[in-house]
Design a protein around this motif. Structure first.
Motif, PDB file in Angstrom:
ATOM      1  N   VAL A  45       0.865  -1.172   0.000  1.00  0.00           N
ATOM      2  CA  VAL A  45       0.000   0.000   0.000  1.00  0.00           C
ATOM      3  C   VAL A  45       0.907   1.230   0.000  1.00  0.00           C
ATOM      4  O   VAL A  45       1.336   1.704   1.059  1.00  0.00           O
ATOM      5  CB  VAL A  45      -0.947   0.021   1.211  1.00  0.00           C
ATOM      6  N   CYS A  48       0.525   5.130   2.291  1.00  0.00           N
ATOM      7  CA  CYS A  48      -0.496   4.512   3.142  1.00  0.00           C
ATOM      8  C   CYS A  48      -1.273   5.502   3.991  1.00  0.00           C
ATOM      9  O   CYS A  48      -2.357   5.181   4.488  1.00  0.00           O
ATOM     10  CB  CYS A  48       0.127   3.448   4.028  1.00  0.00           C
ATOM     11  N   GLU A  53      -6.812   1.461   4.983  1.00  0.00           N
ATOM     12  CA  GLU A  53      -6.818   0.327   4.063  1.00  0.00           C
ATOM     13  C   GLU A  53      -5.823  -0.744   4.495  1.00  0.00           C
ATOM     14  O   GLU A  53      -6.056  -1.943   4.282  1.00  0.00           O
ATOM     15  CB  GLU A  53      -6.521   0.794   2.640  1.00  0.00           C
ATOM     16  N   VAL A  54      -4.732  -0.323   5.112  1.00  0.00           N
ATOM     17  CA  VAL A  54      -3.753  -1.283   5.636  1.00  0.00           C
ATOM     18  C   VAL A  54      -4.418  -2.171   6.687  1.00  0.00           C
ATOM     19  O   VAL A  54      -4.264  -3.402   6.681  1.00  0.00           O
ATOM     20  CB  VAL A  54      -2.540  -0.541   6.235  1.00  0.00           C
ATOM     21  N   ALA A  66       3.051  -1.531   4.164  1.00  0.00           N
ATOM     22  CA  ALA A  66       2.588  -0.151   4.036  1.00  0.00           C
ATOM     23  C   ALA A  66       3.803   0.748   3.889  1.00  0.00           C
ATOM     24  O   ALA A  66       4.780   0.604   4.629  1.00  0.00           O
ATOM     25  CB  ALA A  66       1.777   0.245   5.261  1.00  0.00           C
ATOM     26  N   TYR A 108      -2.126  -1.973  -3.850  1.00  0.00           N
ATOM     27  CA  TYR A 108      -3.336  -1.161  -3.706  1.00  0.00           C
ATOM     28  C   TYR A 108      -2.908   0.295  -3.798  1.00  0.00           C
ATOM     29  O   TYR A 108      -2.256   0.821  -2.893  1.00  0.00           O
ATOM     30  CB  TYR A 108      -4.034  -1.444  -2.374  1.00  0.00           C
ATOM     31  N   GLU A 109      -3.229   0.935  -4.909  1.00  0.00           N
ATOM     32  CA  GLU A 109      -2.800   2.306  -5.205  1.00  0.00           C
ATOM     33  C   GLU A 109      -4.027   3.224  -5.155  1.00  0.00           C
ATOM     34  O   GLU A 109      -4.860   3.207  -6.049  1.00  0.00           O
ATOM     35  CB  GLU A 109      -2.119   2.348  -6.573  1.00  0.00           C
ATOM     36  N   GLN A 110      -4.091   4.011  -4.083  1.00  0.00           N
ATOM     37  CA  GLN A 110      -5.239   4.901  -3.925  1.00  0.00           C
ATOM     38  C   GLN A 110      -4.837   6.369  -3.906  1.00  0.00           C
ATOM     39  O   GLN A 110      -5.436   7.181  -4.599  1.00  0.00           O
ATOM     40  CB  GLN A 110      -6.001   4.556  -2.643  1.00  0.00           C
TER      41      GLN A 110
END
Length: 203
Positions: A45, A48, A53-54, A66, A108-110
């Motif tokens: 992540v 982070c 989300e972690v 993270a 997971y790229e947010q």
């Protein structure tokens, strides 16, 4: 370095000025977990932030790394995990240089791409490809932060607008399997902007 530096982000964590923080995991992550789009495995992540989300990924059985280069983000994420009695690796590092010990199953790229100045996007895109094993999945939420200045060529952010055409150039079909559009649009209530949700598979 172009764009925001560590001091910029740390100042916001120190002041508690985190307008991008929903106060909970993105609802799209729950969708991807529930429908099997993201099967448990080794996942990173990047950027982070506060670690929502972690925590959710760790609860779901993932082996999570993270990454953030702001000490405030690292501390918040570690505190969140400790309070929930969960375990994940939390690394203070620059995503433009960090490398996993072995290739990952997922990323997971947010919030990381839209937080990086576009001058660094080509390097970051290469990193994402290098981190993942062939067949690994990039779960991406592309920030749609349209601003009037774009019509004059201004680069405004963070968050920087992630145009899907630019994204296709950064993550080309020769290196990634793209899902067909249209892509789900995930509202971001704190800003009035939204994110496009898509999952790419590394070739």
């Amino acid at each position: 370095m172009s764009g925001p530096d560590i001091a910029f982000w740390q100042q916001r964590f120190d002041a508690g000025q985190l307008p991008w923080d929903r106060g909970a995991p993105s609802p799209q992550l729950s969708v991807w977990l529930n429908d099997g789009t993201l099967p448990p495995g080794r996942i990173a992540v990047p950027g982070c932030g506060s670690g929502h989300e972690v925590e959710l990924l760790a609860r779901a059985g993932f082996t999570v790394t993270a990454i953030d280069y702001a000490p405030g983000a690292v501390a918040l994420t570690r505190d969140r995990l400790a309070a929930a009695s969960l375990v994940a690796e939390v690394v203070q590092a620059d995503v433009l240089t960090w490398q996993p010990e072995t290739p990952l199953d997922g990323v997971y790229e947010q919030t990381c791409l839209c937080a990086l100045h576009p001058d660094h996007w080509v390097i970051y895109a290469a990193q994402l490809h290098a981190w993942l094993r062939p067949g690994g999945r990039l779960a991406l939420l592309a920030m749609q932060a349209h601003r009037d200045g774009a019509g004059l060529g201004l680069i405004e952010g963070p968050p920087y607008h992630v145009d899907v055409n630019a994204l296709r150039a950064l993550l080309p079909a020769s290196c990634w399997e793209w899902p067909p559009p249209p892509y789900p649009r995930v509202p971001h209530p704190a800003s009035g902007w939204a994110e496009l949700a898509l999952v790419l598979t590394r070739r």
